[in-house]
Design a protein around this motif. Sequence first.
Motif, PDB file in Angstrom:
ATOM      1  N   PHE A 174      46.391  37.434  38.760  1.00  0.00           N
ATOM      2  CA  PHE A 174      47.552  38.000  38.097  1.00  0.00           C
ATOM      3  C   PHE A 174      47.266  38.084  36.602  1.00  0.00           C
ATOM      4  O   PHE A 174      46.215  37.610  36.168  1.00  0.00           O
ATOM      5  CB  PHE A 174      48.787  37.164  38.443  1.00  0.00           C
ATOM      6  N   PRO A 175      48.144  38.702  35.776  1.00  0.00           N
ATOM      7  CA  PRO A 175      47.756  39.099  34.419  1.00  0.00           C
ATOM      8  C   PRO A 175      46.748  38.183  33.737  1.00  0.00           C
ATOM      9  O   PRO A 175      47.012  37.011  33.478  1.00  0.00           O
ATOM     10  CB  PRO A 175      49.101  39.111  33.690  1.00  0.00           C
ATOM     11  N   SER A 176      45.581  38.735  33.485  1.00  0.00           N
ATOM     12  CA  SER A 176      44.451  38.033  32.878  1.00  0.00           C
ATOM     13  C   SER A 176      43.565  39.086  32.218  1.00  0.00           C
ATOM     14  O   SER A 176      43.899  40.275  32.219  1.00  0.00           O
ATOM     15  CB  SER A 176      43.644  37.255  33.936  1.00  0.00           C
ATOM     16  N   MET A 177      42.426  38.653  31.687  1.00  0.00           N
ATOM     17  CA  MET A 177      41.488  39.598  31.082  1.00  0.00           C
ATOM     18  C   MET A 177      40.952  40.553  32.150  1.00  0.00           C
ATOM     19  O   MET A 177      40.816  40.170  33.322  1.00  0.00           O
ATOM     20  CB  MET A 177      40.349  38.852  30.399  1.00  0.00           C
ATOM     21  N   PRO A 178      40.650  41.804  31.778  1.00  0.00           N
ATOM     22  CA  PRO A 178      40.232  42.809  32.774  1.00  0.00           C
ATOM     23  C   PRO A 178      39.077  42.364  33.657  1.00  0.00           C
ATOM     24  O   PRO A 178      39.068  42.633  34.856  1.00  0.00           O
ATOM     25  CB  PRO A 178      39.850  44.008  31.909  1.00  0.00           C
ATOM     26  N   GLU A 179      38.079  41.670  33.086  1.00  0.00           N
ATOM     27  CA  GLU A 179      36.925  41.280  33.904  1.00  0.00           C
ATOM     28  C   GLU A 179      37.317  40.302  35.006  1.00  0.00           C
ATOM     29  O   GLU A 179      36.662  40.242  36.050  1.00  0.00           O
ATOM     30  CB  GLU A 179      35.802  40.688  33.038  1.00  0.00           C
ATOM     31  N   VAL A 180      38.375  39.530  34.787  1.00  0.00           N
ATOM     32  CA  VAL A 180      38.858  38.625  35.830  1.00  0.00           C
ATOM     33  C   VAL A 180      39.759  39.387  36.807  1.00  0.00           C
ATOM     34  O   VAL A 180      39.696  39.170  38.019  1.00  0.00           O
ATOM     35  CB  VAL A 180      39.613  37.426  35.211  1.00  0.00           C
ATOM     36  N   MET A 181      40.564  40.306  36.295  1.00  0.00           N
ATOM     37  CA  MET A 181      41.423  41.121  37.163  1.00  0.00           C
ATOM     38  C   MET A 181      40.600  41.925  38.164  1.00  0.00           C
ATOM     39  O   MET A 181      41.038  42.169  39.286  1.00  0.00           O
ATOM     40  CB  MET A 181      42.269  42.079  36.320  1.00  0.00           C
ATOM     41  N   ARG A 182      39.396  42.324  37.786  1.00  0.00           N
ATOM     42  CA  ARG A 182      38.550  43.127  38.681  1.00  0.00           C
ATOM     43  C   ARG A 182      38.091  42.344  39.905  1.00  0.00           C
ATOM     44  O   ARG A 182      37.564  42.924  40.858  1.00  0.00           O
ATOM     45  CB  ARG A 182      37.338  43.657  37.917  1.00  0.00           C
ATOM     46  N   LEU A 183      38.275  41.037  39.887  1.00  0.00           N
ATOM     47  CA  LEU A 183      37.878  40.219  41.037  1.00  0.00           C
ATOM     48  C   LEU A 183      38.853  40.354  42.198  1.00  0.00           C
ATOM     49  O   LEU A 183      38.540  39.952  43.315  1.00  0.00           O
ATOM     50  CB  LEU A 183      37.802  38.740  40.619  1.00  0.00           C
ATOM     51  N   ASN A 184      40.031  40.910  41.958  1.00  0.00           N
ATOM     52  CA  ASN A 184      41.047  41.005  43.001  1.00  0.00           C
ATOM     53  C   ASN A 184      40.496  41.635  44.279  1.00  0.00           C
ATOM     54  O   ASN A 184      39.794  42.650  44.236  1.00  0.00           O
ATOM     55  CB  ASN A 184      42.238  41.837  42.508  1.00  0.00           C
ATOM     56  N   LYS A 185      40.847  41.009  45.405  1.00  0.00           N
ATOM     57  CA  LYS A 185      40.418  41.521  46.713  1.00  0.00           C
ATOM     58  C   LYS A 185      41.439  41.071  47.748  1.00  0.00           C
ATOM     59  O   LYS A 185      41.660  39.878  47.951  1.00  0.00           O
ATOM     60  CB  LYS A 185      39.029  40.978  47.087  1.00  0.00           C
ATOM     61  N   LEU A 186      42.062  42.041  48.389  1.00  0.00           N
ATOM     62  CA  LEU A 186      43.045  41.748  49.421  1.00  0.00           C
ATOM     63  C   LEU A 186      42.881  42.804  50.504  1.00  0.00           C
ATOM     64  O   LEU A 186      43.404  43.910  50.404  1.00  0.00           O
ATOM     65  CB  LEU A 186      44.457  41.792  48.830  1.00  0.00           C
ATOM     66  N   GLY A 187      42.105  42.470  51.541  1.00  0.00           N
ATOM     67  CA  GLY A 187      41.802  43.466  52.561  1.00  0.00           C
ATOM     68  C   GLY A 187      41.064  44.640  51.933  1.00  0.00           C
ATOM     69  O   GLY A 187      40.016  44.479  51.293  1.00  0.00           O
ATOM     70  N   SER A 188      41.620  45.841  52.082  1.00  0.00           N
ATOM     71  CA  SER A 188      40.995  47.038  51.509  1.00  0.00           C
ATOM     72  C   SER A 188      41.401  47.262  50.055  1.00  0.00           C
ATOM     73  O   SER A 188      40.896  48.177  49.405  1.00  0.00           O
ATOM     74  CB  SER A 188      41.387  48.270  52.340  1.00  0.00           C
ATOM     75  N   PHE A 189      42.296  46.432  49.545  1.00  0.00           N
ATOM     76  CA  PHE A 189      42.753  46.574  48.164  1.00  0.00           C
ATOM     77  C   PHE A 189      41.808  45.836  47.226  1.00  0.00           C
ATOM     78  O   PHE A 189      41.476  44.669  47.441  1.00  0.00           O
ATOM     79  CB  PHE A 189      44.171  46.021  48.020  1.00  0.00           C
ATOM     80  N   SER A 190      41.374  46.523  46.186  1.00  0.00           N
ATOM     81  CA  SER A 190      40.451  45.942  45.216  1.00  0.00           C
ATOM     82  C   SER A 190      40.775  46.488  43.836  1.00  0.00           C
ATOM     83  O   SER A 190      41.337  47.576  43.698  1.00  0.00           O
ATOM     84  CB  SER A 190      39.003  46.289  45.595  1.00  0.00           C
ATOM     85  N   MET A 191      40.412  45.723  42.819  1.00  0.00           N
ATOM     86  CA  MET A 191      40.544  46.200  41.445  1.00  0.00           C
ATOM     87  C   MET A 191      39.192  46.309  40.763  1.00  0.00           C
ATOM     88  O   MET A 191      39.092  46.272  39.545  1.00  0.00           O
ATOM     89  CB  MET A 191      41.457  45.270  40.635  1.00  0.00           C
ATOM     90  N   SER A 192      38.146  46.435  41.548  1.00  0.00           N
ATOM     91  CA  SER A 192      36.805  46.485  40.973  1.00  0.00           C
ATOM     92  C   SER A 192      36.612  47.671  40.042  1.00  0.00           C
ATOM     93  O   SER A 192      35.755  47.652  39.163  1.00  0.00           O
ATOM     94  CB  SER A 192      35.752  46.514  42.093  1.00  0.00           C
TER      95      SER A 192
END
Length: 473
Positions: A174-192
Motif C-alpha cells: 500500500f502507499p509506498s515508494m514506486p519501486e516497492v509498489m511494483r512488487l504488488n502481486k495478486l493473482g493476475s494483478f501486478s504493478m510491475s
Amino acid sequence: MASVVQSHFILSSRHPRHASFSNLFRTTFGSPLLQNERFGQVRPTPRMGNIRCTMLGNGLFTQTTPEVRRILPERNNNGLPRVKVVYVVLEAQYQSALTAAVRNLNSKDRDAAFEVVGYLVEELRSESTYQTFCKDLSDANIFIGSLIFVEELAQKVKAAVEKERDRLDAVLVFPSMPEVMRLNKLGSFSMSQLGQSKSPFFQLFKKKKQSAGFADSMLKLVRTLPKVLKYLPSDKARDARLYILSLQFWLGGSPDNLENFLKMISGSYVPALKDVKMDYSEPVVFLDSGIWHPMAPCMYSDVKEYLNWYGTRKDAVNMKIKDPNTPVIGLILQRSHIVTGDESHYVAVIMELEARGAKVIPIFAGGLDFSAPAEKFLVDPITKKPFVHAVVSLTGFALVGGPARQDHPKAIEALRKLDVPYIVALPLVFQTTEEWLASTLGLHPIQVALQVALPELDGGLEPIVFSGRDGRT
C-alpha cells in the motif's frame, strides 16, 4: 504517556486571553524532566529492564524487536494448513489490531492456522534483524508493506521481497515508494509496470506518486473502483478488485476489518486453501476525514454537529470547557491510529487539555494531506475566522505529504488561512521512551528529518516529544 519537553510560544496579539492560554500550554506540555533548549536529553540513570539500548553509533538504531509482533498459533490447530504473513510498516499502530484479528482467527480452529510477524521499517537497518526478516520471508505465504518511504530501506525491502516474489502467494504493498509498489502481486494483478502502463489505473499512480495527492487519490479510488470491477468477468478485474478491497480493509484497520482481510486473501490465493470456502464480510468503511473525540458517539463530518454535541456533553467534569470564552485548541490526528485502536496517546492529550479548561476540536485525515480538513473543520466557512486559538499536530509530520513527498507552499497557504500558532508535537516512533532517554544522540535521525525539519518548513513551532512506547508491551 508522559510530557517531556518544556515549550513556550508566542501568541498573536490579536487573540484574547493570551496569558492564560500560554500558561495552559506550558503546564500541559511542559515538564521539569527536560530543561534543554531543543532536543538535548536528560542524564538520569534509566531503569532499562529488558530493553537493550546501544551507545554504538550514538544510539542510531532502534533496539525494538519484531518478536513482540510475532503471533503463533497457541496449539496444534488439528493439522490445519498454516498461513504465514509478514508485514513491514512505518509505525506500530497496526500491531494491536492485527494481534487481535489473528488470535481470534486461530481461536476458532477452523480453515487455517495463522502466523503473523511484523517489522518496523527502521528495524531493518540492523543487519541481524534484516537477516531474520529475509528468513521469515523464505517460508511466508503473504507479504504486506505500507508507508515505506525511506529510500535506502525501501531498497532493502525490495531486494528481500523480489527474491521470494514468484514463490509468495500474494504480495500487497500500500502507499509506498514506486519501486516497492511494483512488487504488488495478486493473482493476475501486478504493478510491475507502475508508471509505464497506458491504463487509467496506472496513470493514476504515474501522476500522483510524487505527492500527497497520490494517497488521497487512492482513497477516492477505493470508494468507487470495487463497485465497477465486480461487474467485469475477467480474472484481472477480480484480482484488481480484491487489491482495492484489501486497501479498504487495511485503511479501515480495525480487528474485524483485518480479520476479514486475512480471510479474503488467504482463501483466494493460498493454494492449501483452494478447496476451503472462507467467508468474509465487506470492509467497514470509516470517514476519510472528520472530527473524532474518544467520548463522542461517532465520527463527525460537520463541525457544527460536533460543537452541538460538545456543548451538551454530560460526561464533562470541568465545566470550563462549556464556557464560550474558554480557549479552543485544534488537534490534528492520523486516522490510522484511531481506527486501529492505537489512540491512547491522543486520548491522553485530549483529556489533559480538557482537564485544564480548554475545548478541543480533534480532526483527522485518512490520506497524507491535512490541509483540506484543517480548513474545513477549523475555519468558519461564513466568517472565514478560525474556530480555534491554536493548532497542535500530534502526527509529527508535515501538514501536506506526511512521510512521503511534501508540499510546503500548500501547507503554508492553509496555515495562513488559520493564522493561529501551529505547534508540531511528535510521538517517538523508532525508539522506546527508555531508548530515547538513554541515547547519546537523542531523537532518532529519521524522526529529526521527517518530524522536525520538514514541519518547520511549513511554519510549525517548537517540536515537542509528547509520547513514547514501552518496549515490553
